[in-house]
Design an enzyme around this catalytic site. Structure first.
Site, short mmCIF file in Angstrom:
data_model
loop_
_atom_site.label_atom_id
_atom_site.label_comp_id
_atom_site.label_asym_id
_atom_site.label_seq_id
_atom_site.Cartn_x
_atom_site.Cartn_y
_atom_site.Cartn_z
N ARG A 1 0.83 -1.22 0.00
CA ARG A 1 0.00 0.00 0.00
C ARG A 1 0.86 1.27 0.00
NH1 ARG A 1 -2.34 -3.48 -1.43
NH2 ARG A 1 -4.09 -4.57 -0.52
N SER B 1 -11.05 -0.50 3.54
CA SER B 1 -10.34 -0.76 4.80
C SER B 1 -9.87 0.56 5.39
CB SER B 1 -9.11 -1.64 4.56
OG SER B 1 -9.53 -2.88 4.05
N GLU C 1 -5.29 3.72 6.41
CA GLU C 1 -5.15 3.54 4.96
C GLU C 1 -5.90 4.67 4.26
OE1 GLU C 1 -5.26 -0.47 3.33
OE2 GLU C 1 -6.69 0.22 1.81
C1 LIG Z 1 -15.97 -0.70 -0.94
C2 LIG Z 1 -14.51 -0.44 -1.13
C3 LIG Z 1 -13.65 -1.50 -1.35
C4 LIG Z 1 -12.27 -1.27 -1.51
N1 LIG Z 1 -11.45 -2.34 -1.73
C5 LIG Z 1 -10.13 -2.12 -1.88
C6 LIG Z 1 -9.26 -3.22 -2.12
O1 LIG Z 1 -9.66 -4.37 -2.23
N2 LIG Z 1 -7.93 -2.96 -2.24
C7 LIG Z 1 -7.43 -1.69 -2.15
O2 LIG Z 1 -6.21 -1.53 -2.27
N3 LIG Z 1 -8.24 -0.64 -1.94
C8 LIG Z 1 -9.57 -0.81 -1.80
N4 LIG Z 1 -10.40 0.25 -1.58
C9 LIG Z 1 -9.84 1.60 -1.45
C10 LIG Z 1 -9.76 2.41 -2.77
O3 LIG Z 1 -10.72 1.98 -3.69
C11 LIG Z 1 -8.37 2.34 -3.38
O4 LIG Z 1 -7.42 2.85 -2.49
C12 LIG Z 1 -8.29 3.15 -4.68
O5 LIG Z 1 -7.09 2.83 -5.30
C13 LIG Z 1 -8.34 4.65 -4.47
O6 LIG Z 1 -8.44 5.27 -5.75
P1 LIG Z 1 -9.28 6.62 -5.94
O7 LIG Z 1 -9.22 7.02 -7.35
O8 LIG Z 1 -10.65 6.44 -5.39
O9 LIG Z 1 -8.45 7.61 -5.03
P2 LIG Z 1 -9.00 8.87 -4.26
O10 LIG Z 1 -9.79 8.42 -3.08
O11 LIG Z 1 -9.65 9.80 -5.19
O12 LIG Z 1 -7.64 9.50 -3.76
C14 LIG Z 1 -6.84 8.81 -2.82
C15 LIG Z 1 -5.49 9.56 -2.70
O13 LIG Z 1 -4.82 9.45 -3.95
C16 LIG Z 1 -4.54 10.76 -4.47
N5 LIG Z 1 -4.70 10.70 -5.92
C17 LIG Z 1 -5.81 10.45 -6.65
N6 LIG Z 1 -5.52 10.51 -7.96
C18 LIG Z 1 -4.21 10.82 -8.06
C19 LIG Z 1 -3.32 11.05 -9.15
N7 LIG Z 1 -3.73 10.98 -10.43
N8 LIG Z 1 -2.03 11.35 -8.89
C20 LIG Z 1 -1.59 11.44 -7.61
N9 LIG Z 1 -2.38 11.25 -6.52
C21 LIG Z 1 -3.68 10.93 -6.76
C22 LIG Z 1 -5.56 11.69 -3.81
O14 LIG Z 1 -5.07 13.00 -3.77
C23 LIG Z 1 -5.70 11.06 -2.44
O15 LIG Z 1 -4.66 11.50 -1.61
C24 LIG Z 1 -11.77 0.06 -1.44
C25 LIG Z 1 -12.65 1.13 -1.23
C26 LIG Z 1 -14.01 0.88 -1.08
C27 LIG Z 1 -14.94 2.05 -0.88
#
Ligand SMILES: Cc1cc2nc3c(=O)[nH]c(=O)nc-3n(C[C@H](O)[C@H](O)[C@H](O)COP(=O)(O)OP(=O)(O)OC[C@H]3O[C@@H](n4cnc5c(N)ncnc54)[C@H](O)[C@@H]3O)c2cc1C
Length: 279
Positions: free
Chosen positions: A155, A205, A275
């Site tokens: 992570r 998580s 996380e």
């Molecule tokens: C129901 C559910 C299940 C999930 N299951 C998993 C799982 O199985 N495994 C897992 O690892 N995660 C899981 N997650 C967490 C999440 O989906 C992941 O961490 C995902 O990768 C986050 O991506 P995002 O685009 O939503 O990021 P965001 O929430 O939009 O952003 C997260 C962080 O990344 C930064 N960010 C976003 N885009 C960029 C970019 N282009 N460049 C630089 N920084 C950026 C943001 O500024 C922020 O700090 C889950 C979440 C939910 C709600």
């Protein structure tokens, strides 16, 4: 470019929490994204908002949302995608193209940029296994650079603690049978529905897995399952998740995460690291 004013961030986060962003910008391609980052170098970047806890007071400035910057192209076994591409869309594109390696990502509700930043993973797969290069924009340098080495760990990536914004990435996959790829995706998604409280808003998580332990198990054994602060609750179904029962404030989630971490520290001497990214 689509621009929205005084737009509630709760509409763009899976927690359904967050006050208004004064200006929410939606660049539609890589060039527009670079222009926006040059114009507003301090603006936070939002992908699909599935790992963010946005503040109740909102953001009194610009926020850049990458959702519309989501192109995907294929060349043999490689996919090149913009940072806002949804992981589910990428996994589907790969399956249709008979390319294996992204099955684990089909049910992760994030964007490519957000997933690379935290090396998202599930069921034995993680972004580090498929990402071969990442193109970033350095906010402090104003330069666009491509990295072959993202310093991925559990992570973690080099982008987690840097000012670099991920613009696009190249993923290298392996030829596979489309039917088998789809079947694997279905199995993983079924496991998610069985184990995770998908009926409530959450950010997945809440804590990273501490070395040698499972966060959810420690939280459960510490008696925190069902614990509640305001509208935020440690899920009864999966103690690793904090869910929004309705009307939760970001301060409720923060207070609950603090309580859970204290309980686990007190009973097991283990430090839980969030996380979820608190803005
Ligand atoms: C129901 C559910 C299940 C999930 N299951 C998993 C799982 O199985 N495994 C897992 O690892 N995660 C899981 N997650 C967490 C999440 O989906 C992941 O961490 C995902 O990768 C986050 O991506 P995002 O685009 O939503 O990021 P965001 O929430 O939009 O952003 C997260 C962080 O990344 C930064 N960010 C976003 N885009 C960029 C970019 N282009 N460049 C630089 N920084 C950026 C943001 O500024 C922020 O700090 C889950 C979440 C939910 C709600």
């Amino acid at each position: 470019m689509l621009i929205k004013y005084n737009e509630p961030l709760s509409a763009y986060t899976t927690f359904r929490i967050g006050g208004a962003a004064r200006t929410l910008l939606f660049p539609e391609n890589r060039a527009e994204l670079i222009d926006v980052l040059r114009a507003y170098p301090q603006a936070p970047v939002l992908g699909k908002g599935s790992n963010v806890l946005a503040p109740d007071v909102g953001i009194p400035g610009e926020v850049v949302c990458t959702l519309l910057c989501c192109g995907i192209a294929r060349d043999c076994e490689t996919l090149t995608a913009d940072c806002g591409a949804a992981l589910a869309a990428l996994a589907n594109f790969a399956a249709e193209s008979g390319l294996s390696g992204l099955e684990f990502a089909a049910g992760i509700p994030g964007s490519l940029g957000g997933a690379i930043r935290m090396n998202a993973g599930a069921y034995g797969g993680e972004m580090s296994q498929v990402v071969t290069s990442v193109e970033v924009y350095g906010r402090s340098t104003g330069a666009v650079v491509r990295y072959a080495d993202s310093d991925f760990g559990y992570r973690h990536s080099r982008y987690a603690a840097s000012d670099e914004v991920i613009l696009s990435a190249v993923l290298t996959l392996k030829p596979g049978n489309p039917g088998e790829i789809r079947q694997k995706q279905k199995e993983y998604n079924l496991r998610r529905r069985e184990k995770q409280p998908l009926e409530y808003p959450s950010a997945g998580s809440s804590f990273k897995r501490p070395q040698g332990y499972y966060a959810a198990e420690l939280i459960d054994k510490a008696g925190c399952k069902g614990m509640q602060v305001g509208g935020a609750q440690v899920s009864e179904k999966h103690a690793g998740f904090i869910v929004n029962l309705g009307g939760a404030a970001s301060s409720d989630v923060e207070a609950l995460m603090k309580l859970v971490a204290e309980q686990v520290r007190g009973q097991f001497g283990v430090e839980l690291e969030p996380e979820v990214v608190s803005w």
